[in-house]
Write an enzyme that holds these catalytic residues in place. Structure first.
Site, PDB file in Angstrom:
ATOM      1  NE  ARG A  75     -27.498  32.670 -25.065  1.00  0.00           N
ATOM      2  CZ  ARG A  75     -27.871  32.240 -26.278  1.00  0.00           C
ATOM      3  NH1 ARG A  75     -29.091  31.763 -26.472  1.00  0.00           N
ATOM      4  NH2 ARG A  75     -27.021  32.280 -27.288  1.00  0.00           N
ATOM      5  NE  ARG A 144     -33.801  30.552 -27.722  1.00  0.00           N
ATOM      6  CZ  ARG A 144     -32.857  30.398 -28.645  1.00  0.00           C
ATOM      7  NH1 ARG A 144     -31.930  31.328 -28.806  1.00  0.00           N
ATOM      8  NH2 ARG A 144     -32.825  29.309 -29.399  1.00  0.00           N
ATOM      9  CE  LYS A 209     -33.787  32.610 -33.031  1.00  0.00           C
ATOM     10  NZ  LYS A 209     -32.356  32.924 -33.144  1.00  0.00           N
ATOM     11  CE  LYS A 211     -33.857  35.332 -29.679  1.00  0.00           C
ATOM     12  NZ  LYS A 211     -32.745  35.956 -30.459  1.00  0.00           N
ATOM     13  CB  CYS A 430     -23.095  38.348 -32.953  1.00  0.00           C
ATOM     14  SG  CYS A 430     -22.238  37.947 -34.497  1.00  0.00           S
ATOM     15  CB  CYS A 436     -20.680  31.528 -33.514  1.00  0.00           C
ATOM     16  SG  CYS A 436     -22.311  31.274 -34.255  1.00  0.00           S
ATOM     17  CB  CYS A 475     -24.070  34.216 -39.807  1.00  0.00           C
ATOM     18  SG  CYS A 475     -25.271  33.946 -38.486  1.00  0.00           S
ATOM     19  CB  CYS A 479     -27.043  37.006 -32.481  1.00  0.00           C
ATOM     20  SG  CYS A 479     -27.492  35.281 -32.800  1.00  0.00           S
TER      21      CYS A 479
END
Length: 573
Positions: A75, A144, A209, A211, A430, A436, A475, A479
């Protein structure tokens, strides 16, 4: 680390990594396997990549006693989603030379490249560096890719917001030299390890993470309330950005069957001046660094820190660390969280063409859109830039009037999508299967067919032209930001999804669980009578998500743990 609880395994991995080095360099030289060791698989995320395998091939390879078909997803870090045609072409060449011949536009305004095997990693990273791009901190327990509104109709405001985006991104970048040492053969100074300092992150980095997103009302195309930290631009009478309303505590992830995990929309914490945004951002990050839960990763996001400490206490600590007294939030209004497709005119007279890319997958489709070829032809003659949207679409930006015809000709020649039904334009999925490792069900490969079925049902009720936001994930990690969609489908088991209704069209409210474990027929049969009722009962300009709450199909969700309260069918259609 100030947490007195036993730290999680990931915290120990970071501590022992020598600022994200681990044994990555040695693992890359190990030719007997296409994988890397488990600890390094955690560290490599900080460098912008995930170790994955093709799950479509697992069973067959298992029968043959073969190793899984390991490959890496890479990414890139592209603040604000703005790249030059030259950079686009180089990334496309990398995808075709080292990847699976596709590019994926993500919800964080960047590219993902899939299918890159370990032996090609360093060559790939060198090519990315040659494009003056990087992958550092695109994943991992750090800030990120910072995303921002890129509505080309707001050229002046966008330039100012983009400057803030770049400033925050640059300021919060990890400082470790490990990235250049490992991937670009930079020289490591012998004996200098103790001199490596992460002035913001420290050697443990963040608990999870982080954001950041910046919105420019009335467009909420980056879903500002879904992020740990958000800035809502407030413009003066001249259209210039005077400052930002600061939002904190958003996040989409949860785990099925664990009610102590939940998605959350951010709270508006206060107002800062335009030139104070970077200092506020650093303060929020350091408070989360010190207050976040490092013993339980499922409770480590900023949203839980807010729930545990309260907004008032969090604000006071941010003000103390930043030296900035936040003002009262300024008024603002959002009217939607989608993209505006087709041509728009900028303030400088140049045009901007937004194209719909279904689920962000750039590839040549037999008999359909030739995205790889068509965008390459455009990039070869385009003098402006490309802007990637947080809804997985692409903008050909800065096109002079005399060049529009040439762009239109290429768009038509390669069947690039300028439009689609309102439902499809507001759909997002996603990646999920087959790459994934967390996916429980299909998403990107399934949603387009489901949308086709739902388009037929909407048409039968006279709703073909009605905009409804629908999102799907394989899931519950969220995302594609499903929980703030008007219709959300979250994978629970192979072929089975939980259905959520009641999110706000402008991305300001989460939905509520309506039905569980639905297969394709169950999804369509459940939604069809609700569509019929919506057509019969809706008020003037009433959005579908608002209607499902007013009509009593689901209860509204306020925030946080309330997401799991009062769920299920409240009214049958």
């Amino acid at each position: 680390m100030t947490d007195t609880k036993e730290p999680s395994r990931n915290e120990r991995i970071k501590e022992a990594s020598e600022y994200l080095r681990g044994t990555l360099a040695e693992g890359l030289r190990e030719e007997i396997t296409g994988a890397i060791i488990e600890d390094d698989a955690q560290l490599v995320k900080f460098h912008g990549m995930y170790l994955q395998d093709d799950r479509d091939l697992r069973a067959e390879r298992g029968k043959k006693k073969m190793e899984k078909a390991f490959a890496f997803m890479i990414r890139l870090r592209i603040p604000g989603g703005v790249c030059s045609p030259g950079q686009f072409l180089r990334v496309q060449n990398i995808a075709q030379s080292y990847g699976n011949h596709t590019m994926r536009l993500t919800t964080r305004q960047t590219f993902q490249l899939h299918g890159i095997i370990k032996s090609n990693l360093k060559a790939t990273m060198r090519e990315i560096d040659k494009a003056l791009l990087t992958t550092i901190a695109a994943c991992g327990d750090v800030n990120r890719n910072v995303i921002c509104n890129n509505n080309p109709m707001q050229s002046a405001a966008h330039a100012q917001v983009y400057a803030t985006t770049r400033a925050i991104s640059d300021h919060l970048l990890p400082q470790t030299p490990a990235y250049r040492e490992i991937w670009l053969d930079g020289e490591r100074i012998v004996g200098g390890e103790e001199e490596v300092v992460e002035p913001i992150y420290g050697k443990f980095y963040l608990p999870r993470k982080f954001k950041v997103a910046i919105a420019v009302p009335p467009s909420n195309d980056i879903d500002v309330f879904a992020h740990d930290l958000g800035f809502i631009a407030i413009r003066d009478d001249n259209g210039d950005v005077e400052g930002y309303n600061v939002t904190v505590g958003g996040g989409m992830g949860m785990t099925h069957g664990q009610p102590n995990t939940y998605p959350r929309t951010a709270d508006v914490m206060g107002f800062c001046k335009y030139d104070e945004a970077v200092r506020v951002a650093e303060a929020v990050v350091t408070v989360q660094r010190d207050w976040g839960d490092r013993s339980d990763r499922s409770h480590a996001r900023l949203k839980y820190t807010l729930e545990d400490h309260g907004l008032d206490n969090f604000r006071a600590e941010v003000e103390k660390r930043s030296g900035i007294k936040l003002g009262a939030p300024r008024p603002f209004t959002f009217d939607g969280n989608g993209d505006q497709f087709g041509w728009t005119d900028g303030a400088d007279g140049n045009g901007h063409l937004t194209l719909f890319v279904q689920n962000g997958r750039i590839r040549d489709i037999p008999g359909g859109p030739q995205w790889m070829t068509g965008l390459r032809k455009i990039a070869e003659m385009h003098k402006g830039d490309f802007r990637l949207t947080a809804n997985q679409n692409i903008i050909i930006s800065g096109v002079p009037p005399e060049q529009r015809w040439d762009i239109d000709k290429l768009v038509a020649q390669y069947k690039l999508t300028r439009d689609a039904s309102p439902l499809r334009k507001n759909s997002m999925a996603c990646v999920a299967l087959p790459t994934c490792g967390l996916a429980l069900a299909e998403s990107e490969r399934y949603l387009p067919d489901l949308v086709t079925e739902l388009e037929e049902r909407l048409a039968s009720h006279g709703l073909s032209d009605t905009e409804i936001v629908i999102r799907m994930t394989g899931c519950p990690n969220g995302c594609a930001r499903p929980y703030i969609a008007e219709i959300a489908l979250v994978g629970k088991n192979p072929g089975k999804y939980n259905l959520y209704l009641g999110g706000a069209f402008d991305g300001s409210r989460m939905g509520k669980l309506y039905a569980e474990d639905l297969d394709n027929k169950g999804i369509v049969d459940t939604l069809d009578p609700i569509f019929a009722a919506y057509m019969a009962e809706r008020q003037d300009r009433e959005h579908f998500g608002d209607y499902t709450i007013r009509a009593g199909f689901v209860a509204p969700t306020s925030n946080g743990a309330d997401f799991h309260a009062n769920t299920g069918v409240k009214r049958k259609a």
